[in-house]
Write a protein that holds these residues in place. Structure first.
Motif, PDB file in Angstrom:
ATOM      1  N   SER A 677      51.896  44.162  14.549  1.00  0.00           N
ATOM      2  CA  SER A 677      52.224  43.201  15.591  1.00  0.00           C
ATOM      3  C   SER A 677      51.877  43.744  16.982  1.00  0.00           C
ATOM      4  N   THR A 678      52.059  45.060  17.193  1.00  0.00           N
ATOM      5  CA  THR A 678      51.767  45.641  18.514  1.00  0.00           C
ATOM      6  C   THR A 678      50.281  45.490  18.842  1.00  0.00           C
ATOM      7  N   ALA A 679      49.431  45.756  17.840  1.00  0.00           N
ATOM      8  CA  ALA A 679      47.985  45.625  18.059  1.00  0.00           C
ATOM      9  C   ALA A 679      47.647  44.178  18.411  1.00  0.00           C
ATOM     10  N   PHE A 680      48.270  43.232  17.710  1.00  0.00           N
ATOM     11  CA  PHE A 680      48.017  41.820  17.994  1.00  0.00           C
ATOM     12  C   PHE A 680      48.422  41.480  19.430  1.00  0.00           C
ATOM     13  N   LEU A 681      49.635  41.872  19.816  1.00  0.00           N
ATOM     14  CA  LEU A 681      50.120  41.499  21.153  1.00  0.00           C
ATOM     15  C   LEU A 681      49.252  42.123  22.246  1.00  0.00           C
ATOM     16  N   ALA A 682      48.772  43.343  22.000  1.00  0.00           N
ATOM     17  CA  ALA A 682      47.912  44.006  23.000  1.00  0.00           C
ATOM     18  C   ALA A 682      46.589  43.251  23.139  1.00  0.00           C
ATOM     19  N   ALA A 683      45.984  42.888  22.009  1.00  0.00           N
ATOM     20  CA  ALA A 683      44.697  42.173  22.060  1.00  0.00           C
ATOM     21  C   ALA A 683      44.898  40.786  22.673  1.00  0.00           C
ATOM     22  N   PHE A 684      46.036  40.172  22.365  1.00  0.00           N
ATOM     23  CA  PHE A 684      46.298  38.840  22.925  1.00  0.00           C
ATOM     24  C   PHE A 684      46.360  38.917  24.449  1.00  0.00           C
ATOM     25  N   ALA A 685      47.169  39.873  24.951  1.00  0.00           N
ATOM     26  CA  ALA A 685      47.334  39.992  26.413  1.00  0.00           C
ATOM     27  C   ALA A 685      45.998  40.315  27.070  1.00  0.00           C
ATOM     28  N   SER A 686      45.227  41.170  26.427  1.00  0.00           N
ATOM     29  CA  SER A 686      43.938  41.550  27.004  1.00  0.00           C
ATOM     30  C   SER A 686      43.041  40.318  27.183  1.00  0.00           C
ATOM     31  N   GLY A 687      42.940  39.489  26.143  1.00  0.00           N
ATOM     32  CA  GLY A 687      42.086  38.300  26.219  1.00  0.00           C
ATOM     33  C   GLY A 687      42.627  37.273  27.197  1.00  0.00           C
ATOM     34  N   TRP A 688      43.927  37.024  27.124  1.00  0.00           N
ATOM     35  CA  TRP A 688      44.535  36.011  28.005  1.00  0.00           C
ATOM     36  C   TRP A 688      44.382  36.420  29.476  1.00  0.00           C
ATOM     37  N   ASN A 689      44.763  37.667  29.773  1.00  0.00           N
ATOM     38  CA  ASN A 689      44.697  38.118  31.171  1.00  0.00           C
ATOM     39  C   ASN A 689      43.261  38.085  31.682  1.00  0.00           C
ATOM     40  N   LYS A 690      42.319  38.426  30.819  1.00  0.00           N
ATOM     41  CA  LYS A 690      40.909  38.428  31.226  1.00  0.00           C
ATOM     42  C   LYS A 690      40.454  37.004  31.574  1.00  0.00           C
ATOM     43  N   LEU A 691      40.776  36.062  30.672  1.00  0.00           N
ATOM     44  CA  LEU A 691      40.279  34.696  30.855  1.00  0.00           C
ATOM     45  C   LEU A 691      40.894  34.019  32.084  1.00  0.00           C
ATOM     46  N   MET A 692      42.186  34.305  32.322  1.00  0.00           N
ATOM     47  CA  MET A 692      42.863  33.585  33.416  1.00  0.00           C
ATOM     48  C   MET A 692      42.332  33.973  34.798  1.00  0.00           C
ATOM     49  N   VAL A 693      41.692  35.142  34.902  1.00  0.00           N
ATOM     50  CA  VAL A 693      41.149  35.520  36.225  1.00  0.00           C
ATOM     51  C   VAL A 693      39.623  35.643  36.203  1.00  0.00           C
ATOM     52  N   ALA A 694      39.002  35.224  35.097  1.00  0.00           N
ATOM     53  CA  ALA A 694      37.551  35.417  34.948  1.00  0.00           C
ATOM     54  C   ALA A 694      36.772  34.682  36.033  1.00  0.00           C
ATOM     55  N   ASP A 695      37.368  33.622  36.614  1.00  0.00           N
ATOM     56  CA  ASP A 695      36.628  32.823  37.607  1.00  0.00           C
ATOM     57  C   ASP A 695      36.999  33.200  39.042  1.00  0.00           C
ATOM     58  N   ARG A 696      37.590  34.360  39.227  1.00  0.00           N
ATOM     59  CA  ARG A 696      38.004  34.781  40.583  1.00  0.00           C
ATOM     60  C   ARG A 696      37.033  35.831  41.087  1.00  0.00           C
ATOM     61  N   PHE A 697      36.005  35.423  41.807  1.00  0.00           N
ATOM     62  CA  PHE A 697      34.905  36.353  42.121  1.00  0.00           C
ATOM     63  C   PHE A 697      35.056  37.023  43.473  1.00  0.00           C
ATOM     64  N   LYS A 698      34.603  38.261  43.506  1.00  0.00           N
ATOM     65  CA  LYS A 698      34.436  38.964  44.774  1.00  0.00           C
ATOM     66  C   LYS A 698      33.071  39.639  44.663  1.00  0.00           C
ATOM     67  N   GLY A 699      32.030  38.949  45.113  1.00  0.00           N
ATOM     68  CA  GLY A 699      30.686  39.493  44.927  1.00  0.00           C
ATOM     69  C   GLY A 699      30.258  39.321  43.492  1.00  0.00           C
ATOM     70  N   PRO A 700      29.042  39.757  43.169  1.00  0.00           N
ATOM     71  CA  PRO A 700      28.499  39.524  41.827  1.00  0.00           C
ATOM     72  C   PRO A 700      29.238  40.262  40.721  1.00  0.00           C
ATOM     73  N   ALA A 701      29.725  41.469  40.998  1.00  0.00           N
ATOM     74  CA  ALA A 701      30.292  42.273  39.911  1.00  0.00           C
ATOM     75  C   ALA A 701      31.781  42.489  40.063  1.00  0.00           C
ATOM     76  N   GLY A 702      32.408  41.894  41.087  1.00  0.00           N
ATOM     77  CA  GLY A 702      33.821  42.183  41.335  1.00  0.00           C
ATOM     78  C   GLY A 702      34.711  40.996  41.044  1.00  0.00           C
ATOM     79  N   ASN A 703      36.023  41.285  40.919  1.00  0.00           N
ATOM     80  CA  ASN A 703      37.000  40.226  40.709  1.00  0.00           C
ATOM     81  C   ASN A 703      38.114  40.434  41.715  1.00  0.00           C
ATOM     82  N   GLU A 704      38.488  39.381  42.431  1.00  0.00           N
ATOM     83  CA  GLU A 704      39.471  39.558  43.495  1.00  0.00           C
ATOM     84  C   GLU A 704      40.853  39.870  42.938  1.00  0.00           C
ATOM     85  N   CYS A 705      41.036  39.753  41.636  1.00  0.00           N
ATOM     86  CA  CYS A 705      42.330  40.081  41.041  1.00  0.00           C
ATOM     87  C   CYS A 705      42.361  41.489  40.447  1.00  0.00           C
ATOM     88  N   ALA A 706      41.223  42.205  40.545  1.00  0.00           N
ATOM     89  CA  ALA A 706      41.161  43.529  39.898  1.00  0.00           C
ATOM     90  C   ALA A 706      42.064  44.512  40.628  1.00  0.00           C
TER      91      ALA A 706
END
Ligand code: HEM
Length: 706
Positions: A677-706
């Motif tokens: 279950s721990t592995a699942f929850l970690a992978a879930f959070a990783s994907g969710w957190n990534k997707l929710m800020v994927a459209d927040r750009f700071k320049g071509p390679a940066g993310n303003e939420c990083a």
């Protein structure tokens, strides 16, 4: 040395056998897996760290000055037609950018993958190796500050300018790929055949961009090489629309591009082997003899021969005037292909001299379609209209794959353009997100007249619906062209609100509306994402993060043609392809399958039910139910294909769920999650957190939420 040469030749020989597993090089082919496992293309790889600071500081005017000097310095190794390399550079830039397709955001010059197979060996890219070779000294001079992607486009811009054409500006920041992997789905490759096969080459369908494999768009000779301009016109419209170009943009681009240069086909014997076949001397050319064999007047590129205008290194609207001034007669040119020559209109004397020009079937097609013809007439008589239409269409063509305006670097960037889906700035003051979270937490279990939610333990429960809304809002993000995502909250308007998968999402929004009303500086985009995150944290997800600061698009904006994530039924390879386009790893995507799923919403979508009636906890139970049951296909009362657990009542899954079980790589991950279950929850959070800020750009390679 002889041994080494023999070894090299034998390796290359093996590599020329299609999809040979022994080949140590990947000349543009996917790696075939013999156990029948589904291929998954790898994400884009960079050769070196992208240096945004250096790119931002680049003196673009100095690069352009160097390019313009290079264009008029003809080299014996590849003599310039008319003493000017400009037209060749425009063709290179257009072919680099013109691979872009709206269906999945793939293609385009970002990545500079024209240097690699499969693109570099495409039939349409004959002799562009020479153009890139000419640019090498400039690439070398500016190093990391000038990526190949940027250089190729800037060379096209500088060429247009140097011949008097109009340019809107330059968006720098293309990031070079290390190889051509990300172009494998464009084909021809095994990946492309599995994800998006072309059943009739010459009439390929979307998501493929071109009608013909290895071409940028359509066959210049006419559909299936039949010189029929009437049939060519609809094909041109179809493929230009696949990259969201309208009629005006299409006609301005074709006629504006063909204001320059010529077609090359000095004799019928062809250009010789491609780079994939002969990397040491690609396309040597077979026309002519002696030191000028295959070059200069002996060049064979496309197999057609001649210029479109009488001054092919000057920007003007002569192309359009020529189309209208003459009748056009088809014949076989010196390269052995159908092309069109001018005939004086209403002339009784066939020997009356005409300009030494030609047209392709695709050019003559612009006369055969009423809408195209009106535009040809406009551009033939109104140079300013052509200047405006061409400069805007060219900027869109070469910048479309760069995503929003905020990803552009440099001091030549024009103001945001409509195709960049500009958003208003976010409110200057951010709301108290803790207070908003408290209000959302209360709403999770408070009945709302806007929508009957789920019932858990006899009480109302909206958590799964809030998480679904956030997912639906964010999951149309595409890392291929940086479009989509929840920033702007465009799920509130057409066309997104009307996508079938978004049914009732407006009513979930209505449940949240009172919260929006009580926090004046809160945007809908932030509220939607925070509601999803709050619901997941309440459901015992681990480490779900939130980064505020989104803005809301104006409800009156011109609707953007953002594409929904592609729904493929149960074609596994295509599901995996979706994850790739979204920017998630397979592991993150498999974890997202277990996200809170509202039974009431499943029924609204036309399914008979869900895999659980209790969606209030995020656990690995989903994987246990998936793996520990046998499933049988059924059709719901509303006509949806679904899977029912054998011998159990009321337990349903969707084809996309079963895809996880059927695909060996996904199933292996599901097995791990079912037991850890721990592995699942970690992978879930990783994907969710990534997707929710994927459209927040700071320049071509940066993310303003990083
Ligand atoms: C050259 C086809 C659209 C710019 C050519 C050639 C062909 C062709 C067959 C000859 C290549 C050679 O033999 O050297 C087409 C077709 C198009 C299209 C079928 C779409 C229906 C465009 C667009 C642009 C463009 C949109 C740029 C905006 C050029 C230029 C050349 C060229 C500048 C001359 C290259 C040189 O002189 O070396 N095109 N083209 N074309 N094309 Fe297009």
């Amino acid at each position: 040395t002889r041994y080494m040469v023999a070894l090299l030749l034998s390796i290359l020989a093996v590599c020329l056998i299609p999809a040979d597993a022994k080949c140590p090089f990947n000349f543009g082919r996917a790696r075939a897996e013999d156990d029948g496992e589904i291929l998954q293309a790898e994400p884009r790889r960079m050769l070196m760290e992208f240096d945004a600071v250096a790119v931002n500081k680049l003196d673009i005017d100095a690069v352009k000055a160097d390019l313009k000097a290079l264009f008029v310095d003809s080299k014996d190794s590849w003599p310039a037609d008319f003493g000017h390399y400009g037209p060749l550079m425009i063709r290179m830039a257009w072919h680099c950018a013109g691979t872009y397709r709206q269906s999945d955001g793939r293609g385009g010059c970002d990545g500079g993958r024209q240097r690699f197979d499969p693109e570099r060996s495409w039939a349409d890219n004959v002799n562009l190796d020479k153009a890139r070779g000419l640019l090498w000294p400039i690439k070398q001079k500016y190093g990391n500050a000038l990526t190949w992607g940027d250089l190729i486009i800037l060379a096209g811009d500088a060429a247009i300018e140097s011949m008097g054409g109009p340019i809107l500006g330059f968006c720098a920041g293309r990031i070079d790929d290390a190889d051509g992997t990300a172009s494998l789905p464009l084909g021809p490759s095994l990946d492309q055949e599995m994800v998006a096969p072309c059943s009739v080459n010459g009439d390929c369908e979307a998501p493929l961009g071109a009608s013909t494999m290895s071409l940028i768009y359509v066959n210049p000779e006419g559909p299936m090489a039949v010189p029929d301009p009437e049939k060519s016109a609809p094909q041109i419209r179809e493929v230009f629309a696949r990259m969201s170009m309208n009629d005006s943009e299409t006609v301005a681009l074709i006629g504006g591009g063909h204001a320059f240069g010529k077609v090359h086909g000095a004799c019928p014997t062809g250009p010789g082997p491609s780079p994939a076949e002969q990397p040491w001397n690609p396309w040597p050319g077979t026309c002519g003899n002696g030191t000028m064999k295959g070059k200069g007047n002996n060049t064979f590129t496309s197999g057609f021969e001649g210029p479109w205008t009488t001054n092919p290194i000057r920007w003007d609207n002569e192309y359009f005037q020529n189309l209208l001034e003459y009748d056009w007669e088809v014949h076989i040119g010196p390269g052995g292909h159908h092309q069109w020559r001018p005939v004086k209109k209403n002339s009784s004397d066939p020997s009356e001299p005409v300009a030494n020009i030609m047209m392709l079937t695709t050019d003559v097609a612009l006369l055969k379609d009423p809408s195209y013809l009106e535009l040809v007439k406009l551009f033939a008589t109104n140079q300013t209209a052509l200047d405006i239409a061409f400069s805007h269409a060219w900027y869109k063509l070469v910048t479309r794959d760069m995503g929003p305006h905020s990803r552009c670097l440099g001091d030549h960037v024009p103001p945001p353009q409509p195709f960049q889906a500009p958003l208003p700035p976010p409110p200057a003051k951010k709301p108290d997100y803790k207070a908003v979270t408290k209000a959302i937490t209360k709403a999770l279990r408070t009945a709302s007249s806007a929508l009957p939610g789920d019932t858990v333990g006899g009480k109302p429960y909206y958590g799964a619906l809030f998480a679904t809304l956030a997912w639906q809002c964010a999951s149309n993000f595409r890392q291929t062209d940086y479009t989509g995502g929840c920033n702007g909250a465009r799920i509130r308007f057409a066309p997104q609100k009307d996508w079938p998968q978004n049914v009732a999402m407006d009513r979930v929004l209505a449940v949240l509306a009172p919260i929006k009303a009580s926090f004046p500086s809160l945007t809908y985009a932030d509220l939607i994402v925070l509601a999803g995150s709050t619901a997941l944290t309440d459901a015992k997800a681990h480490k779900i993060k939130f980064c505020g600061g989104r803005s809301d698009a104006n409800p009156n904006e011109t609707p953007f043609p953002f594409q929904p994530p592609r729904v493929f039924g149960n074609k596994l390879v295509q599901l995996k392809d979706n994850a790739l386009v979204m920017g998630l790893t397979l592991r993150e995507m498999v974890a997202q399958q277990a996200r809170l799923r509202s039974p009431s919403q499943q029924r609204r979508l036309g399914y008979s039910g869900s895999w659980t009636e209790n969606p209030s906890l995020l656990t690995n139970d989903y994987f246990k139910v998936l793996l520990n049951n046998d499933w049988v296909n059924t059709t719901s009362a509303a006509g949806q294909l679904e899977m029912k657990a054998v011998g159990k009542e009321g337990i349903y899954m969707m084809p996309t769920d079963l895809a996880v079980k059927w695909d060996p790589a996904s199933a292996a991950i599901a097995q791990e999650f079912a037991t850890d279950s721990t592995a699942f929850l970690a992978a879930f959070a990783s994907g969710w957190n990534k997707l929710m800020v994927a459209d927040r750009f700071k320049g071509p390679a940066g993310n303003e939420c990083a």
